[in-house]
Design a protein around this motif. Structure first.
Motif, PDB file in Angstrom:
ATOM      1  N   GLU A  90       0.862  -1.184   0.000  1.00  0.00           N
ATOM      2  CA  GLU A  90       0.000   0.000   0.000  1.00  0.00           C
ATOM      3  C   GLU A  90       0.897   1.231   0.000  1.00  0.00           C
ATOM      4  O   GLU A  90       2.032   1.196   0.480  1.00  0.00           O
ATOM      5  CB  GLU A  90      -0.896   0.036   1.242  1.00  0.00           C
ATOM      6  CG  GLU A  90      -1.886  -1.098   1.360  1.00  0.00           C
ATOM      7  CD  GLU A  90      -3.142  -0.899   0.505  1.00  0.00           C
ATOM      8  OE1 GLU A  90      -3.256   0.163  -0.154  1.00  0.00           O
ATOM      9  OE2 GLU A  90      -4.000  -1.808   0.510  1.00  0.00           O
ATOM     10  N   SER A 145      -0.497  -5.519  -4.934  1.00  0.00           N
ATOM     11  CA  SER A 145      -0.325  -4.074  -4.782  1.00  0.00           C
ATOM     12  C   SER A 145      -1.635  -3.331  -4.958  1.00  0.00           C
ATOM     13  O   SER A 145      -2.445  -3.665  -5.828  1.00  0.00           O
ATOM     14  CB  SER A 145       0.689  -3.546  -5.803  1.00  0.00           C
ATOM     15  OG  SER A 145       0.807  -2.130  -5.717  1.00  0.00           O
ATOM     16  N   SER A 146      -1.805  -2.293  -4.153  1.00  0.00           N
ATOM     17  CA  SER A 146      -2.858  -1.319  -4.407  1.00  0.00           C
ATOM     18  C   SER A 146      -2.582  -0.648  -5.743  1.00  0.00           C
ATOM     19  O   SER A 146      -1.432  -0.332  -6.062  1.00  0.00           O
ATOM     20  CB  SER A 146      -2.872  -0.268  -3.291  1.00  0.00           C
ATOM     21  OG  SER A 146      -3.496   0.919  -3.723  1.00  0.00           O
ATOM     22  N   ARG A 147      -3.624  -0.407  -6.512  1.00  0.00           N
ATOM     23  CA  ARG A 147      -3.434   0.212  -7.819  1.00  0.00           C
ATOM     24  C   ARG A 147      -2.953   1.665  -7.689  1.00  0.00           C
ATOM     25  O   ARG A 147      -2.468   2.246  -8.662  1.00  0.00           O
ATOM     26  CB  ARG A 147      -4.710   0.128  -8.658  1.00  0.00           C
ATOM     27  CG  ARG A 147      -5.896   0.855  -8.153  1.00  0.00           C
ATOM     28  CD  ARG A 147      -7.081   0.750  -9.122  1.00  0.00           C
ATOM     29  NE  ARG A 147      -7.552  -0.628  -9.288  1.00  0.00           N
ATOM     30  CZ  ARG A 147      -7.323  -1.375 -10.359  1.00  0.00           C
ATOM     31  NH1 ARG A 147      -6.623  -0.896 -11.368  1.00  0.00           N
ATOM     32  NH2 ARG A 147      -7.801  -2.602 -10.446  1.00  0.00           N
ATOM     33  N   GLU A 148      -3.067   2.263  -6.523  1.00  0.00           N
ATOM     34  CA  GLU A 148      -2.610   3.636  -6.323  1.00  0.00           C
ATOM     35  C   GLU A 148      -1.212   3.717  -5.714  1.00  0.00           C
ATOM     36  O   GLU A 148      -0.699   4.803  -5.479  1.00  0.00           O
ATOM     37  CB  GLU A 148      -3.610   4.400  -5.449  1.00  0.00           C
ATOM     38  CG  GLU A 148      -4.944   4.631  -6.136  1.00  0.00           C
ATOM     39  CD  GLU A 148      -5.892   5.503  -5.333  1.00  0.00           C
ATOM     40  OE1 GLU A 148      -5.494   5.931  -4.212  1.00  0.00           O
ATOM     41  OE2 GLU A 148      -7.018   5.757  -5.808  1.00  0.00           O
ATOM     42  N   GLU A 151      -7.839  -2.624  -5.125  1.00  0.00           N
ATOM     43  CA  GLU A 151      -8.246  -1.289  -4.691  1.00  0.00           C
ATOM     44  C   GLU A 151      -7.480  -0.885  -3.428  1.00  0.00           C
ATOM     45  O   GLU A 151      -7.087  -1.737  -2.634  1.00  0.00           O
ATOM     46  CB  GLU A 151      -9.750  -1.253  -4.427  1.00  0.00           C
ATOM     47  CG  GLU A 151     -10.589  -1.469  -5.671  1.00  0.00           C
ATOM     48  CD  GLU A 151     -10.261  -0.474  -6.778  1.00  0.00           C
ATOM     49  OE1 GLU A 151     -10.144   0.735  -6.469  1.00  0.00           O
ATOM     50  OE2 GLU A 151     -10.089  -0.903  -7.939  1.00  0.00           O
ATOM     51  N   PRO A 152      -7.249   0.428  -3.235  1.00  0.00           N
ATOM     52  CA  PRO A 152      -6.516   0.893  -2.056  1.00  0.00           C
ATOM     53  C   PRO A 152      -7.140   0.371  -0.760  1.00  0.00           C
ATOM     54  O   PRO A 152      -8.360   0.337  -0.606  1.00  0.00           O
ATOM     55  CB  PRO A 152      -6.643   2.413  -2.148  1.00  0.00           C
ATOM     56  CG  PRO A 152      -6.810   2.678  -3.610  1.00  0.00           C
ATOM     57  CD  PRO A 152      -7.621   1.535  -4.139  1.00  0.00           C
ATOM     58  N   GLY A 153      -6.270  -0.063   0.134  1.00  0.00           N
ATOM     59  CA  GLY A 153      -6.714  -0.561   1.426  1.00  0.00           C
ATOM     60  C   GLY A 153      -6.986  -2.047   1.483  1.00  0.00           C
ATOM     61  O   GLY A 153      -7.246  -2.577   2.565  1.00  0.00           O
ATOM     62  N   SER A 154      -6.903  -2.729   0.345  1.00  0.00           N
ATOM     63  CA  SER A 154      -7.251  -4.153   0.336  1.00  0.00           C
ATOM     64  C   SER A 154      -6.077  -5.065  -0.017  1.00  0.00           C
ATOM     65  O   SER A 154      -6.265  -6.273  -0.175  1.00  0.00           O
ATOM     66  CB  SER A 154      -8.408  -4.404  -0.637  1.00  0.00           C
ATOM     67  OG  SER A 154      -8.075  -4.001  -1.957  1.00  0.00           O
ATOM     68  N   ALA A 155      -4.863  -4.514  -0.125  1.00  0.00           N
ATOM     69  CA  ALA A 155      -3.719  -5.334  -0.525  1.00  0.00           C
ATOM     70  C   ALA A 155      -3.420  -6.417   0.499  1.00  0.00           C
ATOM     71  O   ALA A 155      -3.173  -7.580   0.143  1.00  0.00           O
ATOM     72  CB  ALA A 155      -2.479  -4.462  -0.742  1.00  0.00           C
TER      73      ALA A 155
END
Length: 268
Positions: free
Chosen positions: A109, A128-131, A188-192
């Motif tokens: 993240e 990985s988070s996409r962001e 999605e962010p927060g779910s890695a």
């Protein structure tokens, strides 16, 4: 299993061991204490038959900012051999990530820069988070790469791309790293972390010894000739065919039931 000063947090999610780099105030910058604790944790996990996979992540929504520049600034006053001794703590940890029999999954993240990117790519799998961003950022502070980052990047990018990334230090988006083939799951962010644990739990249901053999085969496949790889595959297959894991797996297939490799783990 607690680490000194809580630089490394550990918890279990079933058969998955979660290791958390715990220095959020400094975006999980690395330290000698972390290397020592994490290397020991991997050794203990290797010896624990109830651990089927390992997840490596960072506290506070950020994977790792790399080396602590306040500490690195003092290395100028050290003798070269003392600098090398400190650096070997990182490289010992990287080798342990490579050599541990259990698959290690990075859950990224926020970002992974410098040696933080080295550690993310040193793992067997990457979620990985996409962001998130990644960066070979050493050049920006007048340093050269370490932690095996040039070796890991060279597995999937050309020499020209490798050189550009190292000489510019530009950030690499998770989307681009995924397009280059280095990311197993882009989430999605927060779910890695949750995705990495789910992947680890799936892997942990498999046969331990076959999993370790497969990890070893995959680790160096890009560096070996076909003949060398065929020889290693033959050795691993001969061992696997005589293993209780194969007896369970083949028997379950022929009997049209689900193989229970965890029962073997409990007995062994």
């Amino acid at each position: 299993m607690s680490a000194p000063q809580d630089v490394l947090l550990q918890r279990r999610e079933g058969a998955v061991l979660v290791l958390v780099n715990n220095n959020p105030a400094a975006r999980n910058a690395l330290s000698a204490e972390f290397y020592t604790a994490a290397t020991q944790a991997l050794a203990e996990a290797d010896a624990d038959p109830t651990v089927g996979a390992i997840v490596l992540t960072g506290a506070g929504g950020f994977f790792c900012a790399g080396g602590n520049l306040n500490q690195l600034a003092t290395r100028r006053e050290m003798a070269p051999e003392d600098r090398r001794e400190r650096l070997e703590l990182l490289h010992t940890f990287v080798r342990r990530l490579r050599d541990t029999a259990k698959p290690v999954i990075a859950a990224v993240e926020g970002g992974a820069a410098g040696a933080g990117m080295s550690l993310a790519l040193a793992c067997d799998l990457l979620v990985s988070s996409r962001e998130a961003f990644f960066g070979v950022s050493y050049i920006k502070v007048g340093l050269t790469p370490d932690g095996g980052i040039t070796s890991f990047l060279a597995e999937f990018v050309s020499r020209q791309v490798l050189t550009e990334l190292c000489l510019t230090g530009d950030r690499i988006t998770a989307e681009r790293l995924n397009a280059l083939g280095a990311v197993n799951r882009l989430v999605e962010p927060g779910s890695a972390e949750a995705e990495a644990i789910a992947l680890g739990q799936r892997i942990a249901e498999g046969p331990d010894r076959a999993t370790a053999r497969i990890k070893a085969l995959c680790r160096g496949a890009h560096m070996r000739s076909l003949d060398e790889q065929l020889e290693l595959e033959a050795r691993a297959m001969v061992e696997s065919q005589g293993d209780d894991e194969a007896a369970e797996g083949i028997g379950a297939f022929l009997q049209k039931r689900r193989a229970d490799f965890t029962a073997l783990r409990r007995r062994g």
